[in-house]
Write an enzyme that holds these catalytic residues in place. Structure first.
Site, PDB file in Angstrom:
ATOM      1  N   HIS A 247       2.027   2.381  -3.354  1.00  0.00           N
ATOM      2  CA  HIS A 247       1.139   3.260  -4.127  1.00  0.00           C
ATOM      3  C   HIS A 247       1.455   4.725  -3.837  1.00  0.00           C
ATOM      4  O   HIS A 247       1.446   5.565  -4.744  1.00  0.00           O
ATOM      5  CB  HIS A 247      -0.322   2.968  -3.778  1.00  0.00           C
ATOM      6  CG  HIS A 247      -0.837   1.667  -4.323  1.00  0.00           C
ATOM      7  ND1 HIS A 247      -0.826   1.370  -5.668  1.00  0.00           N
ATOM      8  CD2 HIS A 247      -1.400   0.584  -3.711  1.00  0.00           C
ATOM      9  CE1 HIS A 247      -1.344   0.165  -5.859  1.00  0.00           C
ATOM     10  NE2 HIS A 247      -1.683  -0.334  -4.689  1.00  0.00           N
TER      11      HIS A 247
ATOM     12  N   ASP B 219       3.605  -3.959  -5.865  1.00  0.00           N
ATOM     13  CA  ASP B 219       4.170  -5.265  -5.488  1.00  0.00           C
ATOM     14  C   ASP B 219       5.688  -5.244  -5.602  1.00  0.00           C
ATOM     15  O   ASP B 219       6.401  -5.744  -4.715  1.00  0.00           O
ATOM     16  CB  ASP B 219       3.612  -6.366  -6.399  1.00  0.00           C
ATOM     17  CG  ASP B 219       2.205  -6.796  -6.012  1.00  0.00           C
ATOM     18  OD1 ASP B 219       1.719  -6.379  -4.944  1.00  0.00           O
ATOM     19  OD2 ASP B 219       1.584  -7.549  -6.790  1.00  0.00           O
TER      20      ASP B 219
ATOM     21  N   GLU C  90       0.828  -1.208   0.000  1.00  0.00           N
ATOM     22  CA  GLU C  90       0.000   0.000   0.000  1.00  0.00           C
ATOM     23  C   GLU C  90       0.861   1.257   0.000  1.00  0.00           C
ATOM     24  O   GLU C  90       0.558   2.238  -0.683  1.00  0.00           O
ATOM     25  CB  GLU C  90      -0.934   0.005   1.221  1.00  0.00           C
ATOM     26  CG  GLU C  90      -1.975  -1.103   1.226  1.00  0.00           C
ATOM     27  CD  GLU C  90      -2.913  -1.030   0.035  1.00  0.00           C
ATOM     28  OE1 GLU C  90      -3.211   0.093  -0.424  1.00  0.00           O
ATOM     29  OE2 GLU C  90      -3.340  -2.085  -0.458  1.00  0.00           O
TER      30      GLU C  90
END
Length: 453
Positions: free
Chosen positions: A301, A394, A298
């Site tokens: 991002h 990822d 997260e």
């Protein structure tokens, strides 16, 4: 000189037929994708990268869950298409509009009986949203209390389901009403050069939504509890310090009172402090290292500016829509076809003037149906961008050294959520905002512990 407004403002253009045809074409295309996916679900072999990770019982249960959702999606698509075509054919929109006009005249004081189109539009949307909620109740009930219940995911009670519905409607009226009022007033104030004013307004609304919804709206539906001191909190804080993530607070949300699905996310504007939110289902079933790995994804991002990128893309998309809308929003033939051409008397009693009214909200709703082919194409683009972002996040987590724990967490989430194992490529490129588990594990160069041994 090419004048699109003049070309498409002709009484012989069959707008109803065009919109109906676009709606049927979209339904046919999406049904074809669902058929492809349903065929893919007939496969009895897992993708190679998952063969040592998913047991047969879970695989078959996942297939059954995915098949059930596919069947229901076809039914709901038929239901929604029939609803739209009936509304178009039998002129339900103008009927609801006239009800809204009468209602607004009855509610406002006598001196305001010459009610503005903005007020009438707000009444129209209120009636339409209430009607839509009622019409969609059977689908919502089946989703939660039959489909999700059958596979053990639903935790909603009937009382909570009803309460959520009334909360959602109340918030739509309380918050959506003023926003729509300002939206419509821009068209009222700037009828010919509204584009940039609308863009600025929608950008401000988007930023405010990103700020207000997580802090004030979501707590109306779920309880947010600060994460207790301990190993997990320390691990997350260490990760945030390591990468310079502006962490403010960490909360655990009681997602289990509605569903047993798991998730984690962060909220906050791109250049402000962030809140991390963990579902209690995730906290209660995954290890500290796995949860930290999910949050590393997260944070990826944030690190890669994906939120900023999506805001920019959203603004460009909005600009394209409203640029095209300028060619039809005062199109007489468009309004006439759907029974929405109205006239109002203005001026004094001695020298009245008849002026034509073009309810903006009506034009915009119908215009969105005209955009169906464009929006279908945009769906592929948006899914591609989102999937690219997921791969990058990822890779960021892998770079931080969380590869193995992230893979284990993704596999665990796949099993607990009974996510689809075999996915048709065309179906996923249209519907999936995330790559499939097999695609993500392959991109991460994951090798099963069994194969290592």
């Amino acid at each position: 000189m090419f004048d699109l407004k003049t070309i498409i403002d002709r009484p012989n253009i069959p707008w109803k037929l065009i919109i109906s045809a676009f709606s049927i074409a979209q339904f046919s295309f999406e049904s074809y994708l669902t058929y492809r996916q349903y065929q893919k679900l007939s496969e009895t072999k897992l993708p190679p990268v998952l063969e040592d990770e998913i047991d047969n019982e879970t695989f078959h249960k996942s297939r059954n869950y995915s098949r059930a959702k596919a069947k229901f999606s076809i039914f709901s698509d038929v239901y929604n298409l029939a609803q739209k075509l009936v509304f178009i054919k039998y002129d339900f929109f103008p009927k609801i509009w006239h009800m809204a006009v009468n209602l607004s005249n009855a509610i406002l004081p006598v001196k305001f009986h010459m009610v503005s189109t903005v007020a009438q539009s707000l009444c129209f949307l209120g009636l339409l949203s209430s009607l839509s909620t009622l019409v969609d109740l059977p689908l919502s009930y089946y989703t939660h209390f039959v489909l999700e219940e059958k596979f053990g995911f639903n935790k909603l009670t009937f009382k909570l389901w009803i309460t959520d519905m009334f909360k959602s409607l109340s918030l739509a009226y309380a918050i959506g009403g003023p926003i729509l009022y300002l939206f419509l007033k821009i068209f009222d104030k700037f009828p010919t050069d509204f584009l940039w004013y609308i863009m600025i307004f929608l950008f401000v609304v988007q930023v405010l939504a990103m700020t207000i919804i997580p802090v004030f709206i979501m707590p109306l539906f779920n309880k947010f509890t600060p994460l207790e001191e301990g190993e997990l909190k320390k691990s997350i804080e260490n990760l945030a310090d390591r990468v310079g993530f502006p962490l403010d607070q960490i909360f655990v949300i009681d997602g289990s009172k509605r569903s047993s699905h798991s998730n984690a996310y962060f909220t906050g504007l791109p250049f402000t402090s962030k809140r991390i939110v963990l579902f209690d289902t995730l906290v209660n079933s995954n290890s500290t290292d796995e949860i930290t790995a999910v949050l590393a994804h997260e944070i990826g991002h944030w690190q890669k500016n994906h939120i900023v990128n999506m805001v920019i893309f959203s603004q460009l998309h909005t600009f394209l829509i409203f640029t095209l809308f300028t060619s039809v929003y005062r199109n007489s033939s468009f309004y006439n076809t759907f029974g929405f051409f109205t006239e109002r008397m203005t001026g004094g009693f001695i020298d009245p003037v008849i002026t034509k009214e073009f309810p903006i909200i009506i034009g915009f709703m119908l215009f969105n149906d005209l955009l169906t082919p464009l929006e279908c194409a945009m769906q592929f683009v948006m899914s591609l961008i989102s999937r690219t972002h997921e791969y990058q996040a990822d890779a960021y987590a892998k770079k931080l050294g969380y590869k193995q724990n992230l893979c284990r967490a993704l596999i665990d989430l796949q099993i607990k959520n009974l996510s689809t194992m075999n996915v048709d490529p065309l179906y996923s490129s249209y519907h999936y905002s995330h790559p499939t588990l097999a695609e993500r594990l392959t991109a991460l160069d994951y090798v099963s512990e069994k194969k290592k041994n």
